[in-house]
Design an enzyme around this catalytic site. Sequence first.
Site, PDB file in Angstrom:
ATOM      1  N   PHE A 191       0.865  -1.188   0.000  1.00  0.00           N
ATOM      2  CA  PHE A 191       0.000   0.000   0.000  1.00  0.00           C
ATOM      3  C   PHE A 191       0.905   1.243   0.000  1.00  0.00           C
ATOM      4  O   PHE A 191       1.866   1.313   0.749  1.00  0.00           O
ATOM      5  CB  PHE A 191      -0.864  -0.016   1.272  1.00  0.00           C
ATOM      6  N   GLU A 197      -0.951  -5.580   7.869  1.00  0.00           N
ATOM      7  CA  GLU A 197      -0.482  -6.968   7.774  1.00  0.00           C
ATOM      8  C   GLU A 197       0.975  -7.141   8.193  1.00  0.00           C
ATOM      9  O   GLU A 197       1.500  -8.267   8.194  1.00  0.00           O
ATOM     10  CB  GLU A 197      -0.655  -7.483   6.338  1.00  0.00           C
ATOM     11  N   VAL A 256       1.637   4.954   6.140  1.00  0.00           N
ATOM     12  CA  VAL A 256       0.217   5.137   6.430  1.00  0.00           C
ATOM     13  C   VAL A 256      -0.057   6.637   6.342  1.00  0.00           C
ATOM     14  O   VAL A 256       0.499   7.438   7.099  1.00  0.00           O
ATOM     15  CB  VAL A 256      -0.162   4.579   7.814  1.00  0.00           C
ATOM     16  N   ILE A 257      -0.885   6.990   5.376  1.00  0.00           N
ATOM     17  CA  ILE A 257      -1.125   8.407   5.073  1.00  0.00           C
ATOM     18  C   ILE A 257      -2.576   8.719   5.399  1.00  0.00           C
ATOM     19  O   ILE A 257      -3.492   8.079   4.864  1.00  0.00           O
ATOM     20  CB  ILE A 257      -0.794   8.693   3.593  1.00  0.00           C
ATOM     21  N   THR A 303      -8.932   9.250   4.945  1.00  0.00           N
ATOM     22  CA  THR A 303      -9.471   8.009   5.478  1.00  0.00           C
ATOM     23  C   THR A 303      -9.476   7.940   7.003  1.00  0.00           C
ATOM     24  O   THR A 303      -8.445   8.174   7.646  1.00  0.00           O
ATOM     25  CB  THR A 303      -8.707   6.781   4.910  1.00  0.00           C
ATOM     26  N   HIS A 326      -9.640   5.266   8.461  1.00  0.00           N
ATOM     27  CA  HIS A 326      -8.917   4.011   8.616  1.00  0.00           C
ATOM     28  C   HIS A 326      -7.558   4.232   9.287  1.00  0.00           C
ATOM     29  O   HIS A 326      -7.024   3.342   9.926  1.00  0.00           O
ATOM     30  CB  HIS A 326      -8.654   3.502   7.193  1.00  0.00           C
ATOM     31  N   PHE A 372      10.423  -0.437  13.640  1.00  0.00           N
ATOM     32  CA  PHE A 372       9.226   0.223  13.106  1.00  0.00           C
ATOM     33  C   PHE A 372       9.640   1.291  12.094  1.00  0.00           C
ATOM     34  O   PHE A 372       9.861   2.448  12.456  1.00  0.00           O
ATOM     35  CB  PHE A 372       8.428   0.835  14.255  1.00  0.00           C
ATOM     36  N   ARG A 389       9.811  12.109   3.893  1.00  0.00           N
ATOM     37  CA  ARG A 389      10.471  11.153   4.794  1.00  0.00           C
ATOM     38  C   ARG A 389      10.958   9.914   4.061  1.00  0.00           C
ATOM     39  O   ARG A 389      11.405   8.954   4.691  1.00  0.00           O
ATOM     40  CB  ARG A 389       9.508  10.745   5.914  1.00  0.00           C
TER      41      ARG A 389
HETATM   42  N1  INI Z   1      -2.413   0.487   4.483  1.00  0.00           N
HETATM   43  C1  INI Z   1      -1.251   1.165   4.458  1.00  0.00           C
HETATM   44  O1  INI Z   1      -0.165   0.544   4.469  1.00  0.00           O
HETATM   45  N2  INI Z   1      -1.253   2.521   4.417  1.00  0.00           N
HETATM   46  C2  INI Z   1      -2.413   3.257   4.411  1.00  0.00           C
HETATM   47  O2  INI Z   1      -2.340   4.514   4.356  1.00  0.00           O
HETATM   48  C3  INI Z   1      -3.657   2.567   4.449  1.00  0.00           C
HETATM   49  N3  INI Z   1      -4.890   3.301   4.432  1.00  0.00           N
HETATM   50  O3  INI Z   1      -4.874   4.532   4.443  1.00  0.00           O
HETATM   51  O4  INI Z   1      -5.967   2.727   4.431  1.00  0.00           O
HETATM   52  C4  INI Z   1      -3.622   1.148   4.484  1.00  0.00           C
HETATM   53  N4  INI Z   1      -4.768   0.413   4.506  1.00  0.00           N
HETATM   54  C5  INI Z   1      -4.807  -0.995   4.220  1.00  0.00           C
HETATM   55  C6  INI Z   1      -4.509  -1.856   5.446  1.00  0.00           C
HETATM   56  O5  INI Z   1      -3.132  -1.804   5.775  1.00  0.00           O
HETATM   57  C7  INI Z   1      -4.858  -3.324   5.220  1.00  0.00           C
HETATM   58  O6  INI Z   1      -4.099  -3.828   4.143  1.00  0.00           O
HETATM   59  C8  INI Z   1      -6.359  -3.550   4.912  1.00  0.00           C
HETATM   60  O7  INI Z   1      -7.156  -2.914   5.890  1.00  0.00           O
HETATM   61  C9  INI Z   1      -6.688  -5.065   4.914  1.00  0.00           C
HETATM   62  O8  INI Z   1      -6.433  -5.643   6.198  1.00  0.00           O
END
Ligand code: INI
Length: 165
Positions: free
Chosen positions: A29, A65, A88-89, A93, A95, A120, A134
Amino acid sequence: MSDRAEPRIYEGHYTVPAEARFAIVAARFNHFVVDRLVEGALDGLGRHGVDGSRIDIVNVPGAYELPPVVTRLAQSGKFAAVLALGAVIRGATPHFEYVAGEAARGVGAAGVTTGVPSIFGVITTDTIEQAIERAGTKAGNKGFEAALTALEMVDLGNKLTEAGY
Ligand code: INI
């Protein structure tokens, strides 16, 4: 001159045992950012004598994951350290908090439960621009930093083991 004994100080340096192997777990991702982190980590390890023959790279879908795979590799006993790389941005979201929080907690737990340095190297930012900063532009490269942290923690662990801790 005081005759008081000095404290013992333990600190890791970038000294790498010849046989030490390293694992990099990289999230796909935001791969345009994470690919730069992987390059940075390989550069950091390579500059201290760890070439590709001693590095395994494992790709996972997203930062969420990272923890189970980092834990599995650390538990294998095959690696001196495991580096978790991702981006992770926040963007739009909600999320974000779940993914970033779980990645941080889980990678930390892997290190605590296995005793193998689990680093990490996950960028957590509000914007894509900050993430790019970064990942090898004006704010360094978090993958490179993760590599140096891994080397330092491996050496520190060896020194503590030698000291009987
Ligand atoms: N995963 C990331 O690595 N970075 C993100 O910014 C991100 N956002 O924004 O949603 C993200 N989501 C996916 C997540 O890591 C899982 O793969 C997914 O939820 C399935 O478990």
